[in-house]
Design a protein around this motif. Structure first.
Motif, PDB file in Angstrom:
ATOM      1  N   ALA A  50     -43.287 -36.917 -19.386  1.00 60.45           N
ATOM      2  CA  ALA A  50     -42.427 -37.693 -18.494  1.00 60.45           C
ATOM      3  C   ALA A  50     -43.220 -38.291 -17.338  1.00 60.45           C
ATOM      4  CB  ALA A  50     -41.291 -36.819 -17.963  1.00 60.45           C
ATOM      5  N   ARG A  51     -44.299 -37.615 -16.946  1.00 60.45           N
ATOM      6  CA  ARG A  51     -45.165 -38.129 -15.875  1.00 60.45           C
ATOM      7  C   ARG A  51     -46.191 -39.127 -16.408  1.00 60.45           C
ATOM      8  NH1 ARG A  51     -45.715 -32.479 -14.557  1.00 60.45           N
ATOM      9  NH2 ARG A  51     -47.790 -32.619 -15.432  1.00 60.45           N
ATOM     10  N   GLY A  52     -46.111 -39.428 -17.692  1.00 55.15           N
ATOM     11  CA  GLY A  52     -47.056 -40.371 -18.275  1.00 55.15           C
ATOM     12  C   GLY A  52     -48.326 -39.719 -18.772  1.00 55.15           C
ATOM     13  N   GLY A  53     -48.253 -38.419 -19.045  1.00 54.94           N
ATOM     14  CA  GLY A  53     -49.420 -37.690 -19.528  1.00 54.94           C
ATOM     15  C   GLY A  53     -49.839 -38.136 -20.917  1.00 54.94           C
ATOM     16  N   THR A  54     -51.008 -37.708 -21.296  1.00 53.86           N
ATOM     17  CA  THR A  54     -51.583 -38.094 -22.587  1.00 53.86           C
ATOM     18  C   THR A  54     -51.468 -36.964 -23.602  1.00 53.86           C
ATOM     19  OG1 THR A  54     -53.769 -37.246 -22.024  1.00 53.86           O
ATOM     20  CG2 THR A  54     -53.278 -39.519 -21.364  1.00 53.86           C
ATOM     21  N   CYS A  55     -51.734 -37.305 -24.841  1.00 50.37           N
ATOM     22  CA  CYS A  55     -51.770 -36.291 -25.897  1.00 50.37           C
ATOM     23  C   CYS A  55     -52.849 -35.252 -25.602  1.00 50.37           C
ATOM     24  CB  CYS A  55     -52.020 -36.938 -27.250  1.00 50.37           C
ATOM     25  SG  CYS A  55     -50.618 -37.900 -27.854  1.00 50.37           S
ATOM     26  N   ASP A  56     -53.963 -35.694 -25.062  1.00 53.64           N
ATOM     27  CA  ASP A  56     -55.033 -34.755 -24.712  1.00 53.64           C
ATOM     28  C   ASP A  56     -54.552 -33.723 -23.686  1.00 53.64           C
ATOM     29  OD1 ASP A  56     -56.942 -35.828 -26.420  1.00 53.64           O
ATOM     30  OD2 ASP A  56     -57.669 -37.245 -24.905  1.00 53.64           O
ATOM     31  N   GLN A  57     -53.757 -34.168 -22.718  1.00 53.57           N
ATOM     32  CA  GLN A  57     -53.231 -33.239 -21.718  1.00 53.57           C
ATOM     33  C   GLN A  57     -52.261 -32.240 -22.342  1.00 53.57           C
ATOM     34  OE1 GLN A  57     -51.792 -36.322 -19.096  1.00 53.57           O
ATOM     35  NE2 GLN A  57     -53.337 -35.796 -17.540  1.00 53.57           N
ATOM     36  N   VAL A  58     -51.455 -32.721 -23.278  1.00 52.70           N
ATOM     37  CA  VAL A  58     -50.516 -31.836 -23.969  1.00 52.70           C
ATOM     38  C   VAL A  58     -51.286 -30.790 -24.778  1.00 52.70           C
ATOM     39  CG1 VAL A  58     -48.755 -31.727 -25.788  1.00 52.70           C
ATOM     40  CG2 VAL A  58     -48.638 -33.499 -24.024  1.00 52.70           C
ATOM     41  N   ILE A  59     -52.286 -31.227 -25.520  1.00 49.24           N
ATOM     42  CA  ILE A  59     -53.084 -30.303 -26.331  1.00 49.24           C
ATOM     43  C   ILE A  59     -53.774 -29.278 -25.434  1.00 49.24           C
ATOM     44  CG2 ILE A  59     -55.134 -30.136 -27.807  1.00 49.24           C
ATOM     45  CD1 ILE A  59     -54.225 -32.851 -29.011  1.00 49.24           C
ATOM     46  N   ARG A  63     -53.372 -25.257 -25.476  1.00 46.65           N
ATOM     47  CA  ARG A  63     -54.545 -24.391 -25.644  1.00 46.65           C
ATOM     48  C   ARG A  63     -54.621 -23.352 -24.532  1.00 46.65           C
ATOM     49  NH1 ARG A  63     -60.009 -27.098 -26.738  1.00 46.65           N
ATOM     50  NH2 ARG A  63     -60.497 -24.971 -27.334  1.00 46.65           N
ATOM     51  N   GLN A  64     -54.240 -23.722 -23.315  1.00 45.62           N
ATOM     52  CA  GLN A  64     -54.234 -22.758 -22.212  1.00 45.62           C
ATOM     53  C   GLN A  64     -53.203 -21.663 -22.459  1.00 45.62           C
ATOM     54  OE1 GLN A  64     -53.598 -25.117 -18.710  1.00 45.62           O
ATOM     55  NE2 GLN A  64     -55.701 -25.893 -18.672  1.00 45.62           N
TER      56      GLN A  64
END
Length: 74
Positions: A50-59, A63-64
């Motif tokens: 919703a904040r405009g994050g990327t797939c990399d941020q989601v992954i 992972r965390q």
């Protein structure tokens, strides 16, 4: 290199699943914790996107969460 973090996510998730499955059979608290974590991470992912994050941020977020579980389940 989008594929590498995604591949690592799959491997790390498999490790956590292997550690968690035996505990689920004997401990209902582990099942409740697992479901609570999944809902929480789902809301976090929604917020990232919703904040405009990327797939990399989601992954990376997944992972965390998986790394936290791996440490707890050792």
């Amino acid at each position: 290199m989008f594929w590498f973090p995604l591949a690592m996510l799959a491997l790390e998730a498999g490790e956590v699943i292997a550690r968690r499955v035996p505990k689920i059979g004997i401990d209902q608290a582990e099942t409740r914790l697992m479901m609570t974590e999944k809902v929480s991470v789902g809301f976090d992912v929604f917020a990232i996107l919703a904040r405009g994050g990327t797939c990399d941020q989601v992954i990376e977020h997944y992972r965390q969460a998986i790394a936290t579980n791996a440490l707890r389940l050792k």
